[in-house]
Write a protein that holds these residues in place. Structure first.
Motif, PDB file in Angstrom:
ATOM      1  N   ARG A 135      -0.034   3.327  -4.995  1.00  0.00           N
ATOM      2  CA  ARG A 135      -0.982   4.344  -4.530  1.00  0.00           C
ATOM      3  C   ARG A 135      -2.057   4.535  -5.585  1.00  0.00           C
ATOM      4  O   ARG A 135      -1.895   5.246  -6.569  1.00  0.00           O
ATOM      5  CB  ARG A 135      -0.246   5.654  -4.245  1.00  0.00           C
ATOM      6  CG  ARG A 135       0.886   5.501  -3.230  1.00  0.00           C
ATOM      7  CD  ARG A 135       1.622   6.794  -2.993  1.00  0.00           C
ATOM      8  NE  ARG A 135       2.809   6.586  -2.166  1.00  0.00           N
ATOM      9  CZ  ARG A 135       3.648   7.547  -1.820  1.00  0.00           C
ATOM     10  NH1 ARG A 135       3.426   8.793  -2.214  1.00  0.00           N
ATOM     11  NH2 ARG A 135       4.704   7.262  -1.082  1.00  0.00           N
ATOM     12  N   THR A 136      -3.165   3.867  -5.374  1.00  0.00           N
ATOM     13  CA  THR A 136      -4.302   3.907  -6.293  1.00  0.00           C
ATOM     14  C   THR A 136      -5.565   4.214  -5.503  1.00  0.00           C
ATOM     15  O   THR A 136      -5.597   4.068  -4.274  1.00  0.00           O
ATOM     16  CB  THR A 136      -4.457   2.559  -7.019  1.00  0.00           C
ATOM     17  OG1 THR A 136      -4.728   1.527  -6.040  1.00  0.00           O
ATOM     18  CG2 THR A 136      -3.190   2.196  -7.794  1.00  0.00           C
ATOM     19  N   PRO A 137      -6.635   4.637  -6.173  1.00  0.00           N
ATOM     20  CA  PRO A 137      -7.905   4.854  -5.465  1.00  0.00           C
ATOM     21  C   PRO A 137      -8.382   3.605  -4.726  1.00  0.00           C
ATOM     22  O   PRO A 137      -8.927   3.701  -3.623  1.00  0.00           O
ATOM     23  CB  PRO A 137      -8.864   5.249  -6.583  1.00  0.00           C
ATOM     24  CG  PRO A 137      -7.988   5.853  -7.633  1.00  0.00           C
ATOM     25  CD  PRO A 137      -6.710   5.082  -7.581  1.00  0.00           C
ATOM     26  N   ALA A 138      -8.164   2.436  -5.323  1.00  0.00           N
ATOM     27  CA  ALA A 138      -8.570   1.193  -4.654  1.00  0.00           C
ATOM     28  C   ALA A 138      -7.778   0.998  -3.360  1.00  0.00           C
ATOM     29  O   ALA A 138      -8.326   0.556  -2.342  1.00  0.00           O
ATOM     30  CB  ALA A 138      -8.367   0.007  -5.591  1.00  0.00           C
ATOM     31  N   GLY A 139      -6.480   1.323  -3.391  1.00  0.00           N
ATOM     32  CA  GLY A 139      -5.672   1.199  -2.182  1.00  0.00           C
ATOM     33  C   GLY A 139      -6.129   2.142  -1.097  1.00  0.00           C
ATOM     34  O   GLY A 139      -6.189   1.765   0.081  1.00  0.00           O
ATOM     35  N   ARG A 140      -6.462   3.369  -1.462  1.00  0.00           N
ATOM     36  CA  ARG A 140      -6.939   4.326  -0.459  1.00  0.00           C
ATOM     37  C   ARG A 140      -8.278   3.881   0.120  1.00  0.00           C
ATOM     38  O   ARG A 140      -8.519   4.030   1.329  1.00  0.00           O
ATOM     39  CB  ARG A 140      -7.047   5.710  -1.088  1.00  0.00           C
ATOM     40  CG  ARG A 140      -5.691   6.362  -1.356  1.00  0.00           C
ATOM     41  CD  ARG A 140      -5.847   7.821  -1.714  1.00  0.00           C
ATOM     42  NE  ARG A 140      -6.483   7.980  -3.027  1.00  0.00           N
ATOM     43  CZ  ARG A 140      -5.828   8.061  -4.174  1.00  0.00           C
ATOM     44  NH1 ARG A 140      -4.502   7.974  -4.184  1.00  0.00           N
ATOM     45  NH2 ARG A 140      -6.474   8.216  -5.314  1.00  0.00           N
ATOM     46  N   SER A 141      -9.130   3.323  -0.731  1.00  0.00           N
ATOM     47  CA  SER A 141     -10.417   2.824  -0.236  1.00  0.00           C
ATOM     48  C   SER A 141     -10.215   1.664   0.729  1.00  0.00           C
ATOM     49  O   SER A 141     -10.911   1.547   1.748  1.00  0.00           O
ATOM     50  CB  SER A 141     -11.285   2.373  -1.412  1.00  0.00           C
ATOM     51  OG  SER A 141     -11.549   3.453  -2.287  1.00  0.00           O
ATOM     52  N   PHE A 142      -9.244   0.814   0.399  1.00  0.00           N
ATOM     53  CA  PHE A 142      -8.940  -0.314   1.288  1.00  0.00           C
ATOM     54  C   PHE A 142      -8.452   0.179   2.645  1.00  0.00           C
ATOM     55  O   PHE A 142      -8.853  -0.340   3.696  1.00  0.00           O
ATOM     56  CB  PHE A 142      -7.897  -1.206   0.626  1.00  0.00           C
ATOM     57  CG  PHE A 142      -7.494  -2.386   1.454  1.00  0.00           C
ATOM     58  CD1 PHE A 142      -8.346  -3.467   1.612  1.00  0.00           C
ATOM     59  CD2 PHE A 142      -6.252  -2.415   2.085  1.00  0.00           C
ATOM     60  CE1 PHE A 142      -7.965  -4.556   2.384  1.00  0.00           C
ATOM     61  CE2 PHE A 142      -5.869  -3.492   2.855  1.00  0.00           C
ATOM     62  CZ  PHE A 142      -6.730  -4.579   3.004  1.00  0.00           C
ATOM     63  N   LEU A 173       0.817  -1.216   0.000  1.00  0.00           N
ATOM     64  CA  LEU A 173       0.000   0.000   0.000  1.00  0.00           C
ATOM     65  C   LEU A 173       0.852   1.267   0.000  1.00  0.00           C
ATOM     66  O   LEU A 173       0.371   2.325  -0.414  1.00  0.00           O
ATOM     67  CB  LEU A 173      -0.924  -0.001   1.216  1.00  0.00           C
ATOM     68  CG  LEU A 173      -2.030  -1.069   1.189  1.00  0.00           C
ATOM     69  CD1 LEU A 173      -2.719  -1.153   2.536  1.00  0.00           C
ATOM     70  CD2 LEU A 173      -3.051  -0.762   0.091  1.00  0.00           C
TER      71      LEU A 173
END
Length: 274
Positions: free
Chosen positions: A98-105, A94
């Motif tokens: 750094r992607t939107p999916a990672g931030r959501s996770f 993580l």
């Protein structure tokens, strides 16, 4: 007088006052643990008395304290051995992807960590009872891993963010694959962070009361639950309860002192740059 010259004595006074305020309950508990109940609750308090270590002897040799400590140590160690490796791998991924999916996770993990324990203990109890795992180490360890995993992931991610990504790129140019970059380059630099995460994860599991009260029994009872049964509601047994509180604190205190150098180094990662 320069402002910095005055600030240091003021800061020293404030830190000393904070230390005294924080240590007073511990000192008071130590005093109660070596007093007879009639002296422990005397008004005004008796500061000069003959110490009585009978209650410490009783909890260590007559109240199965060592057995309960072994249960707590086994659960805490199992939690660390599972949650820290998972948190280390997830935190590294993580911190680099750094992607939107990672931030959501990450936000999802934070929301789970914010849930009150009382809302989670009932589902864990139902699942453990369904598979007949009440009063077993695996059930308690699984619950502690689930509770601590968001914490370990977030904490390890913060440590990995302090390690420059240029090191990963340089190792890749030198011919390392992704696993070699992580194991040979990044992981050794993150060792103080791993020690800090392990210590905090150990403390969270070692001090857990609610889940231990529900998921453990006579065979796996932990120290926090055992100490609660030492008669804390009866003033005649408060010296015994205080001795138990001191006893549960001593192993962790020794453990923290042993790893003090790694703990301080890990907590100060990123504090000084340049």
């Amino acid at each position: 007088m320069r402002p910095g010259t005055l600030a240091q004595p003021v800061l020293l006074v404030l830190l000393t006052a904070f230390a005294v305020f924080s240590l007073t309950p511990i000192v008071w508990a130590v005093m109660i643990s070596v007093k007879d109940p009639i002296d422990a609750f005397a008004i005004p308090p008796k500061l000069i008395f003959e110490p009585n270590f009978r209650y410490h002897y009783e909890i260590w040799f007559e109240r199965r304290f060592l057995e309960f400590f072994a249960n707590s140590a086994a659960i805490a160690a199992g939690t660390v051995l599972i949650s820290v490796p998972i948190g280390t791998l997830a935190g590294y991924a993580l911190s680099r992807i750094r992607t939107p999916a990672g931030r959501s996770f990450l936000m999802g993990l934070l929301v789970v960590r914010m849930f009150p324990h009382v809302l989670l203990v009932i589902p864990f109890f139902v699942m453990a009872r369904a598979v007949e795992m009440i009063d077993t180490y695996p059930a308690m360890i699984a619950a502690m891993v689930a509770l601590n995993q968001p914490f370990t992931v977030w904490l390890m991610r913060s440590f990995f963010l302090e390690i420059p990504r240029e090191l990963d790129e340089a190792a890749t140019i030198d011919g390392c694959n992704a696993w070699q970059v992580f194991a040979r380059v990044v992981l050794p630099l993150a060792r103080p962070g791993i020690v800090v995460t392990s210590l905090f994860s150990l403390l969270l599991a070692y001090n857990e009361f609610l889940f231990a009260l529900v998921l453990t029994g006579t065979e796996t009872k932990t120290l926090p639950v055992a100490i609660a049964e030492y008669g804390g509601e009866d003033l005649n047994y408060w010296s015994l309860s205080a001795a138990g509180a001191i006893g549960i604190m001593l192993p962790i205190l020794a453990f923290m002192l042993f790893f003090q150098r790694h703990l301080v180094r890990g907590l100060t990662i990123g504090a000084v740059k340049g």
